[in-house]
Design a protein around this motif. Structure first.
Motif, PDB file in Angstrom:
ATOM      1  N   UNK A  89      33.640  63.798  28.819  1.00 37.18           N
ATOM      2  CA  UNK A  89      34.247  62.845  28.952  1.00 37.18           C
ATOM      3  C   UNK A  89      34.153  61.516  29.440  1.00 37.18           C
ATOM      4  N   UNK A  90      34.213  60.156  28.795  1.00 33.99           N
ATOM      5  CA  UNK A  90      34.817  58.736  29.689  1.00 33.99           C
ATOM      6  C   UNK A  90      35.796  58.618  29.562  1.00 33.99           C
ATOM      7  N   UNK A  91      36.941  58.009  30.089  1.00 30.64           N
ATOM      8  CA  UNK A  91      38.009  57.432  30.353  1.00 30.64           C
ATOM      9  C   UNK A  91      38.135  56.426  30.708  1.00 30.64           C
ATOM     10  N   UNK A  92      39.334  55.492  30.058  1.00 35.54           N
ATOM     11  CA  UNK A  92      38.859  54.205  30.297  1.00 35.54           C
ATOM     12  C   UNK A  92      39.951  53.739  30.355  1.00 35.54           C
ATOM     13  N   UNK A  93      40.580  52.645  31.835  1.00 35.12           N
ATOM     14  CA  UNK A  93      41.951  52.670  32.395  1.00 35.12           C
ATOM     15  C   UNK A  93      41.729  51.149  32.000  1.00 35.12           C
ATOM     16  N   UNK A  94      42.823  50.442  31.347  1.00 34.44           N
ATOM     17  CA  UNK A  94      42.848  49.210  31.198  1.00 34.44           C
ATOM     18  C   UNK A  94      44.250  47.930  32.093  1.00 34.44           C
ATOM     19  N   UNK A  95      42.789  47.901  32.905  1.00 30.09           N
ATOM     20  CA  UNK A  95      44.205  47.589  33.651  1.00 30.09           C
ATOM     21  C   UNK A  95      44.987  46.201  33.669  1.00 30.09           C
ATOM     22  N   UNK A  96      44.468  45.355  33.151  1.00 25.36           N
ATOM     23  CA  UNK A  96      45.481  44.194  32.240  1.00 25.36           C
ATOM     24  C   UNK A  96      46.556  45.028  31.530  1.00 25.36           C
ATOM     25  N   UNK A  97      46.719  45.883  30.778  1.00 25.78           N
ATOM     26  CA  UNK A  97      47.248  45.616  29.951  1.00 25.78           C
ATOM     27  C   UNK A  97      48.751  47.041  30.122  1.00 25.78           C
ATOM     28  N   UNK A  98      48.817  47.512  31.719  1.00 21.96           N
ATOM     29  CA  UNK A  98      49.510  48.103  32.142  1.00 21.96           C
ATOM     30  C   UNK A  98      50.235  48.161  32.728  1.00 21.96           C
ATOM     31  N   UNK A  99      51.823  49.121  33.345  1.00 20.71           N
ATOM     32  CA  UNK A  99      52.422  47.818  33.107  1.00 20.71           C
ATOM     33  C   UNK A  99      52.167  48.297  35.009  1.00 20.71           C
ATOM     34  N   UNK A 148      52.253  42.897  39.394  1.00 21.08           N
ATOM     35  CA  UNK A 148      51.791  41.943  38.916  1.00 21.08           C
ATOM     36  C   UNK A 148      50.414  41.669  40.692  1.00 21.08           C
ATOM     37  N   UNK A 149      51.022  42.373  41.791  1.00 18.46           N
ATOM     38  CA  UNK A 149      49.937  42.088  42.825  1.00 18.46           C
ATOM     39  C   UNK A 149      49.325  43.343  42.803  1.00 18.46           C
ATOM     40  N   UNK A 150      49.449  44.648  41.598  1.00 21.69           N
ATOM     41  CA  UNK A 150      48.685  45.930  42.008  1.00 21.69           C
ATOM     42  C   UNK A 150      47.679  44.922  41.384  1.00 21.69           C
ATOM     43  N   UNK A 151      47.336  44.821  39.989  1.00 20.17           N
ATOM     44  CA  UNK A 151      46.505  44.416  39.313  1.00 20.17           C
ATOM     45  C   UNK A 151      46.174  44.051  39.419  1.00 20.17           C
ATOM     46  N   UNK A 152      45.970  42.634  40.613  1.00 21.98           N
ATOM     47  CA  UNK A 152      45.238  41.656  40.988  1.00 21.98           C
ATOM     48  C   UNK A 152      44.365  42.308  42.400  1.00 21.98           C
ATOM     49  N   UNK A 153      44.785  43.239  42.819  1.00 23.64           N
ATOM     50  CA  UNK A 153      43.957  43.531  43.642  1.00 23.64           C
ATOM     51  C   UNK A 153      43.088  45.089  43.292  1.00 23.64           C
ATOM     52  N   UNK A 154      42.865  45.536  41.713  1.00 22.19           N
ATOM     53  CA  UNK A 154      42.488  46.277  40.688  1.00 22.19           C
ATOM     54  C   UNK A 154      41.400  45.012  40.431  1.00 22.19           C
ATOM     55  N   UNK A 155      42.185  44.200  39.571  1.00 30.61           N
ATOM     56  CA  UNK A 155      41.158  43.443  38.853  1.00 30.61           C
ATOM     57  C   UNK A 155      40.358  42.251  40.246  1.00 30.61           C
ATOM     58  N   UNK A 193      38.426  44.500  42.323  1.00 31.67           N
ATOM     59  CA  UNK A 193      38.096  45.505  42.629  1.00 31.67           C
ATOM     60  C   UNK A 193      36.849  45.711  41.042  1.00 31.67           C
ATOM     61  N   UNK A 194      37.494  45.484  40.188  1.00 35.23           N
ATOM     62  CA  UNK A 194      36.821  46.155  38.852  1.00 35.23           C
ATOM     63  C   UNK A 194      37.466  44.915  38.096  1.00 35.23           C
ATOM     64  N   UNK A 195      36.586  43.879  38.444  1.00 30.53           N
ATOM     65  CA  UNK A 195      36.345  42.214  37.045  1.00 30.53           C
ATOM     66  C   UNK A 195      36.263  42.470  35.381  1.00 30.53           C
ATOM     67  N   UNK A 196      36.092  43.655  34.736  1.00 28.57           N
ATOM     68  CA  UNK A 196      35.959  43.553  33.661  1.00 28.57           C
ATOM     69  C   UNK A 196      37.376  43.901  33.111  1.00 28.57           C
ATOM     70  N   UNK A 197      38.846  44.076  33.959  1.00 28.42           N
ATOM     71  CA  UNK A 197      39.739  44.558  33.402  1.00 28.42           C
ATOM     72  C   UNK A 197      39.815  46.358  33.419  1.00 28.42           C
ATOM     73  N   UNK A 198      38.687  46.566  33.512  1.00 27.80           N
ATOM     74  CA  UNK A 198      38.715  48.179  32.995  1.00 27.80           C
ATOM     75  C   UNK A 198      38.253  49.302  34.152  1.00 27.80           C
TER      76      UNK A 198
END
Length: 64
Positions: free
Chosen positions: A33-43, A46-53, A55-60
């Motif tokens: 199983x492969x799981x991919x979470x889309x950080x940018x499209x998620x709800x 904004x500060x949580x998205x920035x922190x994750x991006x 760490x994961x520059x691809x946005x996934x």
């Protein structure tokens, strides 16, 4: 905090055949199983998205 339903909404699931030893059934079944979470499209906030991006520059976030 993001809910489990939100995680499911922004996660793509893929089932593929696993490589390597595993008995007679390994080449016939999609057991990996492969799981991919889309950080940018998620709800996420904004500060949580920035922190994750950062760490994961691809946005996934991908887990296999």
């Amino acid at each position: 905090m993001i809910s489990l339903e939100e995680i499911k909404k922004f996660t793509e699931k893929t089932f593929v055949r696993s490589s390597g030893p595993g008995g007679q059934n390994v080449n016939k079944s999609s057991t990996r199983v492969s799981l991919v979470f889309d950080i940018i499209s998620s709800s996420l906030r904004p500060e949580e998205k920035q922190r994750l991006v950062r760490k994961y520059p691809t946005g996934f976030i991908q887990v296999t």
